[in-house]
Design a protein around this motif. Structure first.
Motif, short mmCIF file in Angstrom:
data_model
loop_
_atom_site.label_atom_id
_atom_site.label_comp_id
_atom_site.label_asym_id
_atom_site.label_seq_id
_atom_site.Cartn_x
_atom_site.Cartn_y
_atom_site.Cartn_z
N ASP A 50 0.96 -1.29 -0.23
CA ASP A 50 0.09 -0.13 0.09
C ASP A 50 0.72 1.21 -0.05
N LEU A 51 0.96 2.00 -1.22
CA LEU A 51 1.69 3.08 -1.38
C LEU A 51 1.05 4.33 -1.55
N VAL A 52 -0.22 4.11 -1.42
CA VAL A 52 -1.10 5.48 -1.65
C VAL A 52 -1.87 5.77 -0.42
N THR A 53 -2.38 5.04 0.31
CA THR A 53 -3.23 5.59 1.50
C THR A 53 -2.13 6.51 2.50
N GLY A 54 -0.90 6.16 2.70
CA GLY A 54 -0.12 6.83 3.72
C GLY A 54 0.02 8.38 3.09
N THR A 55 -0.20 8.55 1.72
CA THR A 55 0.01 10.08 1.39
C THR A 55 -1.21 10.72 1.59
N GLY A 56 -2.22 10.37 1.95
CA GLY A 56 -3.35 11.03 2.21
C GLY A 56 -4.32 10.99 1.00
N GLN A 57 -3.92 10.62 -0.32
CA GLN A 57 -4.64 10.54 -1.34
C GLN A 57 -5.77 9.64 -1.07
N GLY A 58 -7.04 9.94 -1.50
CA GLY A 58 -8.38 9.16 -1.44
C GLY A 58 -8.92 9.16 0.12
N SER A 59 -8.16 10.08 1.06
CA SER A 59 -8.66 10.33 2.26
C SER A 59 -9.83 11.02 2.69
#
Length: 607
Positions: free
Chosen positions: A408-417
């Motif tokens: 999971d390389l996306v959710t940690g960036t805040g994208q989609g949050s």
């Protein structure tokens, strides 16, 4: 990759030893009756534990019967190797009549098609060399043997060099071949035949990790002798066809349904009625091990998914493979004598931004803000989560959960949050004004209005655009929702007629080849114009890396950069839904780029 039920991708590989577990394969309580007959309603029972995906709904068949399967979109272009013809429905129809070497399977691996080749072996690593032994019986149904010439024609029309893509000035794309992907073919040094053309030797100029994707993986062979004839080229000499001659062959297969040329499958297409149906009948020239038992196979075009349950209930069709929605799933559950499967595979839903748009393409901070303002949790809850509570945000552009390379390389960036405060900070830090009211660029230009596009009749995607519209309004960005005709997705993508678009990729089991097609500069599936030199380099290294773990690491390094660039926002691993009358067997979900028709020779009435 294939754009979903709409647009597709070529590729996933030896990482194809990785299997994903389908969630369920259900069986109704009653047997023997039609979808409109008496019997118990369908119930959801497990048939999908690891190792059973390839045998779900198995059984012996008896001769006779007509089986009608549903296509959700019309077929307007018949060359599935072409960027504009690379649609799921096209692939489903053509795999019935055209052969391929390795075929994606329901367990998300691949299997050698021994009807076409008795073996496909990597015989050397330096230089990488693959040898194919063509089945001595394999021939096109006009009596022409399948030979190395067919492989040579395939290679030269897909390598991006011998039949180069049309120049940008050629809007009608009449001068050259436009393959949906050159992955692998652009690394081949030579393809030669021996043993009367029945042995094919491929020597690679550079290593290719996903070599099992070559000459198949959802993209079948076309008859070289037909292309040679229509273009005036010398028969049996694809190696010396000119670019103009290859273009003529390429275009012939674009516009011509396979009713009009030699094919090589268990069925032949007897009739194609545009925007209505294709009729297949057993091909008496078929040499393969499995002989069709059905009298007729029909692929019926139903572009309004809400009409599919009614057609199944009324016995107008015997199977449907719609993009699931909660009302549709509930309707199917009430139909007697129907089995249904809810599965997860290589399909994934996403929002894409068009970087050809001068404002979207220029400002990374704007793209990051847009993706951060979108709440994927809200999207899931209001759409697919209503019938599949296991769905969650997808955190990778190249792998899905269950594959060894997934991180999971996306959710940690805040994208989609849906984190509005963070989204607004991206904009204020980049000197945008009118944040939350009427957004303007740092140099005072209006941001938007943008359009959000989805395919007509897809309620889930309409809802996804509506949620995006609401989320981006909080940033001061106006979004209009503009549906796309059911058969026009490929055209809209290749001609960049969108600002934001939602669809799904249907991947093959070859992640490295998929990545080359979808993310590299100028890739056949890179519709939004993304370009990052570091990403290109990392993906090129992955494509040439024969160690699957090292290749996955390279793809994930590229994925981190792509995520930061905010070009595509993965939403979720898309559930699949297959419903079949219980009186038919061997029809099963295949949540890859080939879909359920991967094994039509085995479909039939239950014995």
């Amino acid at each position: 990759m294939r754009a979903p039920s709409s647009a597709l991708t070529r590729g996933l590989t030896l990482a194809a030893g990785l299997t994903l577990v389908l969630t369920a394969c259900s069986s109704g309580g009653g047997g023997g009756g039609s979808g409109s007959g008496q019997g118990a309603s369908a119930g959801l029972t497990s048939c999908s534990t690891q190792g059973k995906a390839d045998t779900c709904n198995s059984g012996a068949t008896k001769p006779g019967g007509t089986f009608t399967y549903t296509l959700e979109k019309n077929i307007q272009q018949w060359n599935v190797q072409d960027s504009n013809g690379n649609t799921f429905e096209n692939a489903e129809a053509l795999e019935v009549v055209l052969p391929q070497v390795f075929v994606p399977q329901p367990d998300l691996g691949v299997a050698l098609n021994t009807d076409l080749v008795t073996s496909a072996t990597q015989t050397k690593t330096s230089p990488q060399t693959i040898v194919y032994k063509i089945n001595p019986k394999a021939s096109w149904n006009d009596g022409t043997p399948i030979t190395a010439d067919d492989f040579i024609y395939y290679w030269r029309t897909n390598d991006g060099k011998d039949c180069p893509p049309p120049p940008a000035s050629d809007a009608s794309q009449t001068k050259g071949c436009l393959p949906e992907s050159t992955a692998g073919y652009d690394r081949i040094k030579s393809v030669t035949g021996s043993d009367g053309g029945k042995t094919v030797t491929v020597v690679m100029a550079k290593p290719f990790s996903d070599w099992k994707q070559l000459f198949g993986g959802g993209y079948p062979l076309y008859p070289a002798h037909v292309a040679e004839k229509v273009s005036g080229a010398k028969a049996g000499d694809a190696a010396h066809m000119t670019a103009a001659q290859m273009t003529q062959g390429w275009q012939y297969f674009q516009k011509t349904p396979p009713t009009k040329y030699a094919t090589a499958g268990p069925y032949k297409m007897q009739d194609w009625t545009d925007n209505d149906h294709a009729t297949f009948v057993p091909d008496p020239k078929w040499w393969g091990a499995a002989k069709p038992s059905l009298q007729r196979l029909i692929f019926k075009v139903i572009t309004d998914a809400t009409q599919e349950p009614t057609a199944l209930r009324n016995n107008e069709v015997q199977s449907i493979y719609p993009q699931p929605e909660v009302d549709l799933v509930n309707q199917i559950k009430s139909i007697p004598n129907v089995t249904y499967t809810i599965g997860n595979g290589l399909d994934w839903e996403h929002f894409d931004l068009n970087l050809h748009n001068p404002v979207i393409g220029k400002y990374k901070a704007l793209r990051q803000a847009m993706f951060t303002a979108i709440s994927v949790k809200d999207i899931v809850a209001k759409t697919v989560g209503q019938f599949d509570p296991q769905v969650k945000q997808l955190g990778n552009h190249n792998f899905v959960p269950g594959q060894a390379g997934y991180q999971d390389l996306v959710t940690g960036t805040g994208q989609g949050s849906g984190d509005l405060a963070k989204a607004k900070k991206y904009l204020t830090d980049a000197k945008f004004t009118g944040v939350g009211t009427a957004l303007k660029t740092p140099d005072g230009k209006a941001v938007g209005p943008f359009n959000c596009r989805y395919t007509t009749g897809n309620q889930i995607r309409q809802s996804e655009c509506q949620i995006l519209q609401s989320d981006l309004a909080n940033l001061g960005i106006k979004v209009t929702i503009k549906p796309i005709g059911a058969a026009d997705l490929g055209t809209v993508l290749t001609s960049h007629q969108y600002d934001i678009i939602v669809f799904a990729w249907i991947a093959s089991p070859f992640p490295n080849a998929n990545a080359q097609q979808t993310w590299t500069t100028g890739g056949g599936g890179n519709y939004g114009g993304y370009s990052n030199a570091t990403v290109d380099k990392l993906i090129s290294q992955a494509v040439g890396e024969t160690d699957a773990t090292k290749a996955a690491n390279l793809l994930n390094q590229a994925d981190k950069i792509m995520t930061d660039d905010a070009y595509v926002l993965p939403l979720y691993q898309k559930p699949t839904f297959l419903a079949v009358q219980t009186r038919f067997v061997n029809v099963r979900d295949n949540a890859t780029n080939v879909g359920p028709p991967y094994n039509t020779a085995q479909w039939g009435l239950k014995k």
